[in-house]
Design an enzyme around this catalytic site. Structure first.
Site, PDB file in Angstrom:
ATOM      1  N   HIS A 284     -38.192 -11.552 -10.621  1.00 58.54           N
ATOM      2  CA  HIS A 284     -39.225 -12.315 -10.024  1.00 58.54           C
ATOM      3  C   HIS A 284     -39.171 -12.424  -8.674  1.00 58.54           C
ATOM      4  O   HIS A 284     -40.276 -13.101  -8.020  1.00 58.54           O
ATOM      5  CB  HIS A 284     -39.401 -13.160 -11.267  1.00 58.54           C
ATOM      6  CG  HIS A 284     -40.007 -13.463 -12.145  1.00 58.54           C
ATOM      7  ND1 HIS A 284     -41.158 -13.890 -12.121  1.00 58.54           N
ATOM      8  CD2 HIS A 284     -39.183 -13.289 -13.417  1.00 58.54           C
ATOM      9  CE1 HIS A 284     -41.253 -14.137 -13.560  1.00 58.54           C
ATOM     10  NE2 HIS A 284     -40.036 -13.238 -14.254  1.00 58.54           N
ATOM     11  N   LYS A 477     -46.903 -24.839  -1.996  1.00 63.76           N
ATOM     12  CA  LYS A 477     -45.668 -23.815  -2.543  1.00 63.76           C
ATOM     13  C   LYS A 477     -44.703 -24.943  -2.474  1.00 63.76           C
ATOM     14  O   LYS A 477     -44.390 -25.655  -1.345  1.00 63.76           O
ATOM     15  CB  LYS A 477     -46.176 -22.710  -2.278  1.00 63.76           C
ATOM     16  CG  LYS A 477     -46.232 -21.905  -0.970  1.00 63.76           C
ATOM     17  CD  LYS A 477     -46.558 -20.606  -0.385  1.00 63.76           C
ATOM     18  CE  LYS A 477     -47.960 -19.938  -0.751  1.00 63.76           C
ATOM     19  NZ  LYS A 477     -48.267 -19.206  -1.390  1.00 63.76           N
ATOM     20  N   ARG A 478     -43.868 -23.911  -2.903  1.00 65.38           N
ATOM     21  CA  ARG A 478     -42.279 -24.222  -2.849  1.00 65.38           C
ATOM     22  C   ARG A 478     -41.887 -24.641  -1.133  1.00 65.38           C
ATOM     23  O   ARG A 478     -42.539 -23.097  -0.930  1.00 65.38           O
ATOM     24  CB  ARG A 478     -40.995 -23.913  -3.565  1.00 65.38           C
ATOM     25  CG  ARG A 478     -40.718 -24.036  -4.973  1.00 65.38           C
ATOM     26  CD  ARG A 478     -41.005 -25.544  -4.451  1.00 65.38           C
ATOM     27  NE  ARG A 478     -39.179 -26.096  -3.989  1.00 65.38           N
ATOM     28  CZ  ARG A 478     -37.928 -25.970  -4.993  1.00 65.38           C
ATOM     29  NH1 ARG A 478     -38.673 -26.539  -6.674  1.00 65.38           N
ATOM     30  NH2 ARG A 478     -37.222 -26.365  -4.327  1.00 65.38           N
ATOM     31  N   LYS A 483     -41.505 -17.688   2.274  1.00 63.26           N
ATOM     32  CA  LYS A 483     -43.171 -18.277   2.249  1.00 63.26           C
ATOM     33  C   LYS A 483     -43.617 -18.362   3.815  1.00 63.26           C
ATOM     34  O   LYS A 483     -44.837 -18.966   3.605  1.00 63.26           O
ATOM     35  CB  LYS A 483     -43.047 -19.115   2.129  1.00 63.26           C
ATOM     36  CG  LYS A 483     -43.067 -18.665  -0.039  1.00 63.26           C
ATOM     37  CD  LYS A 483     -42.490 -20.587  -0.881  1.00 63.26           C
ATOM     38  CE  LYS A 483     -42.359 -19.492  -2.234  1.00 63.26           C
ATOM     39  NZ  LYS A 483     -42.941 -18.789  -3.510  1.00 63.26           N
ATOM     40  N   THR A 588     -48.687 -16.762  -7.279  1.00 64.03           N
ATOM     41  CA  THR A 588     -49.546 -16.801  -8.985  1.00 64.03           C
ATOM     42  C   THR A 588     -50.553 -17.866  -7.700  1.00 64.03           C
ATOM     43  O   THR A 588     -52.303 -18.124  -8.411  1.00 64.03           O
ATOM     44  CB  THR A 588     -48.847 -17.437  -9.651  1.00 64.03           C
ATOM     45  OG1 THR A 588     -48.153 -18.005  -9.431  1.00 64.03           O
ATOM     46  CG2 THR A 588     -48.763 -16.046 -10.340  1.00 64.03           C
ATOM     47  N   LYS A 592     -54.971 -18.409  -8.497  1.00 65.49           N
ATOM     48  CA  LYS A 592     -55.820 -20.070  -8.472  1.00 65.49           C
ATOM     49  C   LYS A 592     -56.886 -20.081  -8.110  1.00 65.49           C
ATOM     50  O   LYS A 592     -58.067 -20.649  -7.989  1.00 65.49           O
ATOM     51  CB  LYS A 592     -54.769 -20.746  -8.648  1.00 65.49           C
ATOM     52  CG  LYS A 592     -53.053 -21.303 -10.056  1.00 65.49           C
ATOM     53  CD  LYS A 592     -52.507 -21.531  -9.955  1.00 65.49           C
ATOM     54  CE  LYS A 592     -50.940 -21.460 -10.888  1.00 65.49           C
ATOM     55  NZ  LYS A 592     -50.218 -21.164 -10.658  1.00 65.49           N
TER      56      LYS A 592
HETATM   57  C1  8GP Z   1     -40.838 -16.374  -8.433  1.00 65.19           C
HETATM   58  C2  8GP Z   1     -42.114 -15.317  -6.848  1.00 65.19           C
HETATM   59  O1  8GP Z   1     -41.300 -16.062  -6.130  1.00 65.19           O
HETATM   60  C3  8GP Z   1     -43.185 -15.406  -7.272  1.00 65.19           C
HETATM   61  O2  8GP Z   1     -43.623 -14.604  -5.505  1.00 65.19           O
HETATM   62  C4  8GP Z   1     -43.833 -15.106  -8.825  1.00 65.19           C
HETATM   63  O3  8GP Z   1     -45.146 -15.248  -8.373  1.00 65.19           O
HETATM   64  C5  8GP Z   1     -43.068 -16.006  -9.744  1.00 65.19           C
HETATM   65  O4  8GP Z   1     -42.055 -15.520  -9.519  1.00 65.19           O
HETATM   66  C6  8GP Z   1     -43.759 -15.445 -10.834  1.00 65.19           C
HETATM   67  O5  8GP Z   1     -43.490 -14.146 -10.916  1.00 65.19           O
HETATM   68  N1  8GP Z   1     -40.024 -15.842  -7.867  1.00 65.19           N
HETATM   69  C7  8GP Z   1     -39.233 -16.623  -8.402  1.00 65.19           C
HETATM   70  O6  8GP Z   1     -39.008 -18.134  -8.653  1.00 65.19           O
HETATM   71  C8  8GP Z   1     -37.401 -16.201  -8.279  1.00 65.19           C
HETATM   72  O7  8GP Z   1     -36.896 -15.272  -8.589  1.00 65.19           O
HETATM   73  N2  8GP Z   1     -36.422 -17.270  -8.751  1.00 65.19           N
HETATM   74  C9  8GP Z   1     -35.096 -16.105  -8.656  1.00 65.19           C
HETATM   75  C10 8GP Z   1     -33.910 -17.731  -9.411  1.00 65.19           C
HETATM   76  C11 8GP Z   1     -34.860 -16.222 -10.124  1.00 65.19           C
END
Ligand code: 8GP
Length: 743
Positions: A284, A477-478, A483, A588, A592
């Site tokens: 991810h 978002k976080r 970001k 994501t 939305k």
């Molecule tokens: C998140 C990505 O940052 C986001 O772009 C994506 O939409 C989402 O995953 C779902 O695929 N990734 C993470 O939160 C992530 O990689 N966290 C790391 C601790 C593995």
């Protein structure tokens, strides 16, 4: 997961019945829905994606299970005190009617101890993991009803508990109260709290304990179910597919290998072939700080047998690599699961690749970057077919029908049914109504009502009045430097300074804006907390400035979570997805917002690129440098080739003049750009960002055109349904078909 009641009622088709019944009792269904506490068992997009998977797998009748930890404390609640984030524990389990404790389903989980080697009379060597400490995993089941089907799947969450009271009783009876209680508390600590980092790994022992506890309990459950079928082990991968949602459950690969060779007596090769056919791994993120590595000494102590098996996996793997690339000496150290650092580290992503038959990224650009950068050597070793892309999606049940019931109803009225909730590509039929003035008017009314609903929430939580006719500009978002909420707030300051410099006549032409922020910073992420602080300080100044009035308002919505997202997404005119190109896996919330009729401003990053392809370039505001240029720009900054954007300089000057409180509070934020290489390219993208915002203002002034963009975009969002995503995984990774479920 967010809340369950509304979603469950909609999915099983009982909302109207419940509304009528509650009304007979003198209650409004909405008030009852609002009583529920969010289940907040994740950090951000990664966890919410898993929740969308569950909804979709049940809806499509896939026989699937979710596994997770039953955290006593989910992600913290955020309060803003004097502009600073304060974290409050989230005790969500009181009055949670959605879980079924299954006290009869418990698994003993072992930690620490040591490994003994035995040899039988035939000379066969076996290993046994002995002693150490046992903790019990207790199952709690959460039903996941599908939409418009009788299927209800199960999410099984594990809670930790001290193993059988016997030993404790002995201590207790012997008067050793303290240690009896300490053992119990130590056991319960494992599932006590969710680590609050998004896209960051910290290597704490308790976290590794959580991961193993979760993997071992879940695999025991899976294996037990398989063994009941009395099938041969060779059939295991035909019956079972396990998808690793990032590397956090990678130990499951090692655990399955351990069960097969140590407990079930299979030969290494046969076991390993079963393991690799069973697992798939989804990556991810490409952010280096998020890639998990565990220290070898830590693992040696906590999971001694697993470490041995990892070394064995690595040995066989490196031998095969050496055979294939006999003249490439460096490749071995580059791809080794063990990083030769001090201390040595286990690279979990490499282990996940080696132990899986498919590896996927979550958007096209992200999957391409994985293949050309992070996992380049593995593409050489395994060939390109092991690596694939499955672009993320969202469930339209929650993110359209539940969050925006009026828009969903309008679409259903035009299309003649709610079938689009099961086949989102049917949305394309609403494009035929784009020239229908009455339809556009209804569309606009719904957006306005959604904005009013959000305005009410803002008034109730912040005390500020916002003008519902203003352009609502949202970034929720976080909070993370990649970001780039800092880019947004600097843009807001630029707007503020520009308005202040205007004549009364010029001010009349300004499009009123409400800049809305929301999101949590990891408690230890100081720079992210500084960004939150700056946003709140800017809000203090701007919102009280009589020269500004309704032309600009800045709002920070505290404690952003799933249920707030359901109010915010339908109310946005424009939302911001502005990560440095190449850093956001997919995103994501971008999907939305567009599905709810909002336009977006964004960089060429993650799924923004595919959203653009689907909805058309004319319907999105793209800006900024491309991923392919990022490395070069960073390199140039590093060698001193850096000139601060002049408009950004004006923003920094205002901050340095203490316009937003003590400049010292924000000096690190500024110096990271001015002096330390501007890693996230805020200055490089600033000009492009603010000129694109000017285009947004201009476009918003032509409301009819704006509505056309909004309607056309929604009509073209079918691709981003989670159901498309689930079918792609089922087809290309799991090799599983939906069950035929009769109504
Ligand atoms: C998140 C990505 O940052 C986001 O772009 C994506 O939409 C989402 O995953 C779902 O695929 N990734 C993470 O939160 C992530 O990689 N966290 C790391 C601790 C593995």
């Amino acid at each position: 997961m967010g809340r369950t009641l509304d979603n469950a009622m909609l999915n099983v088709g009982l909302k109207d019945v419940a509304r009528d019944g509650l009304s007979d009792l003198g209650f409004r269904v909405e008030d009852v829905i609002n009583q529920e506490h969010d289940a907040a068992l994740g950090n951000g997009g990664l966890g919410r994606l898993a929740a969308c998977f569950l909804d979709s797998m049940a809806t499509l009748n896939y026989p699937a299970w979710g596994y997770g930890l039953r955290y006593r404390y989910g992600i913290f609640k955020q309060e803003i005190v004097n502009g600073y984030q304060v974290e409050i524990p989230d005790y969500w389990l009181d009055n949670n009617p959605w879980e079924f404790p299954r006290h009869e389903i418990t698994v003993d989980i072992q930690f620490y101890g040591n490994v003994k080697k035995y040899q039988d009379e035939n000379g066969r060597i076996s290993h046994s993991w002995e002693d150490g400490e046992i903790v019990q995993a207790v199952a709690y089941d959460v039903p996941i009803p599908g939409y418009g089907t009788k299927t209800t799947n199960n999410l099984r969450l594990w809670s930790s508990k001290a193993s059988s009271g016997e030993f404790d009783f002995q201590k207790f009876n012997a008067g050793d109260y303290e240690s009896a209680v300490a053992d119990q508390q130590r056991a319960e600590t494992i599932s006590a709290v969710l680590y609050p980092n998004d896209n960051l790994e910290r290597g704490k022992e308790l976290r590794l304990k959580q991961q193993y506890f979760w993997c071992a309990a879940s695999l025991f459950d899976i294996v037990r179910r398989f063994k009941k079928t009395k099938r041969a082990w060779g059939e295991f991968p035909d019956q079972i597919a396990i998808q690793l949602n990032d590397t956090h459950p990678t130990l499951a690969i090692v655990e399955l290998q351990r069960i097969l060779i140590d407990k079930e007596g299979l030969e290494w090769d046969e076991a390993w072939s079963i393991v690799t056919k069973t697992f798939g791994y989804t990556n991810h993120t490409v952010l280096p700080e998020a890639l998990e590595k565990w220290s070898v000494p830590l693992m040696q102590n906590l999971l001694p047998r697993h470490l041995q098996i990892i070394y064995e996996i690595n040995l066989f793997f490196l031998q095969s690599v050496e055979k294939r690339f006999p003249n490439d000496r460096d490749i071995l150290s580059r791809v080794s699961i063990i990083e030769e650092s001090h201390p040595k580290m286990v690279r979990m992503a490499y282990l996940a690749i080696i132990g899986s038959h498919k590896v996927n990224g979550v958007a096209e650009l992200h999957s391409d970057l994985l293949k050309t950068t992070l996992f380049k050597d593995f593409v050489k070793i395994y060939g390109p077919d092991r690596f694939t892309n499955v672009t993320n999606g969202i469930t339209p049940r929650r993110w359209l029908h539940q969050a925006n019931p009026r828009l969903s109803a309008l679409i259903a009225e035009k299309l003649g049914s709610y079938d689009f909730l099961k086949d989102l590509t049917l949305l394309d039929k609403i494009e035929a109504f784009v020239d229908d003035k009455a339809f556009r008017e209804e569309w606009a009314v719904i957006k306005r009502e959604n904005k009013l609903r959000l305005a009410k929430h803002i008034k109730a939580t912040t005390g500020f009045d916002v003008n519902p006719n203003a352009l609502f500009d949202v970034q929720v978002k976080r909070i993370h430097e990649y970001k780039r909420q800092q880019l947004n707030i600097f843009g807001v300051i630029h707007r503020y300074l520009s308005i202040k410099a205007m004549s009364a006549e010029e001010k009349k032409k300004v499009v009123p804006r409400v800049s809305i922020f929301g999101g949590k910073a990891a408690p230890g992420y100081w720079m992210a907390k500084t960004i939150i602080h700056l946003i709140n300080k800017v809000a203090d100044v701007v919102n009280k400035d009589p020269e500004i009035g309704d032309l600009l308002k800045v709002i920070f919505i505290a404690d952003y979570n799933v249920s707030k997202a359901e109010i915010i997404c339908p109310a946005s005119d424009i939302s911001e997805h502005i990560s440095t190109a190449g850093t956001e896996g997919s995103g994501t919330s971008n999907m939305k917002f567009v599905l709810n009729g909002g336009l977006i401003i964004g960089t060429c990053d993650g799924a923004n690129i595919e959203i653009t392809r689907e909805i058309g370039e004319q319907n999105i505001f793209l800006f900024g440098n491309l991923a392919e240029d990022v490395e070069d720009l960073r390199h140039r900054h590093f060698y001193g080739d850096f000139k601060l954007d002049p408009q950004l300089e004006r923003v920094f000057d205002a901050i340095k003049d203490n316009v937003f409180g003590d400049k010292a509070d924000f000096s690190a934020l500024i110096s990271s750009i001015e002096e330390h290489g501007d890693y996230y390219l805020v200055s490089d993208d600033f000009n492009s960002y603010i000129t694109t915002h000017e285009m947004v203002d201009e476009a918003f002034q032509n409301q009819e055109e704006w509505l056309v963009k909004s309607i056309a975009s929604v009509a073209r969002m079918g691709f981003f349904s989670m159901d498309r995503v689930t079918n792609e995984y089922a087809d290309s990774i799991w090799n599983v078909e939906p069950l035929d479920v009769k109504d």
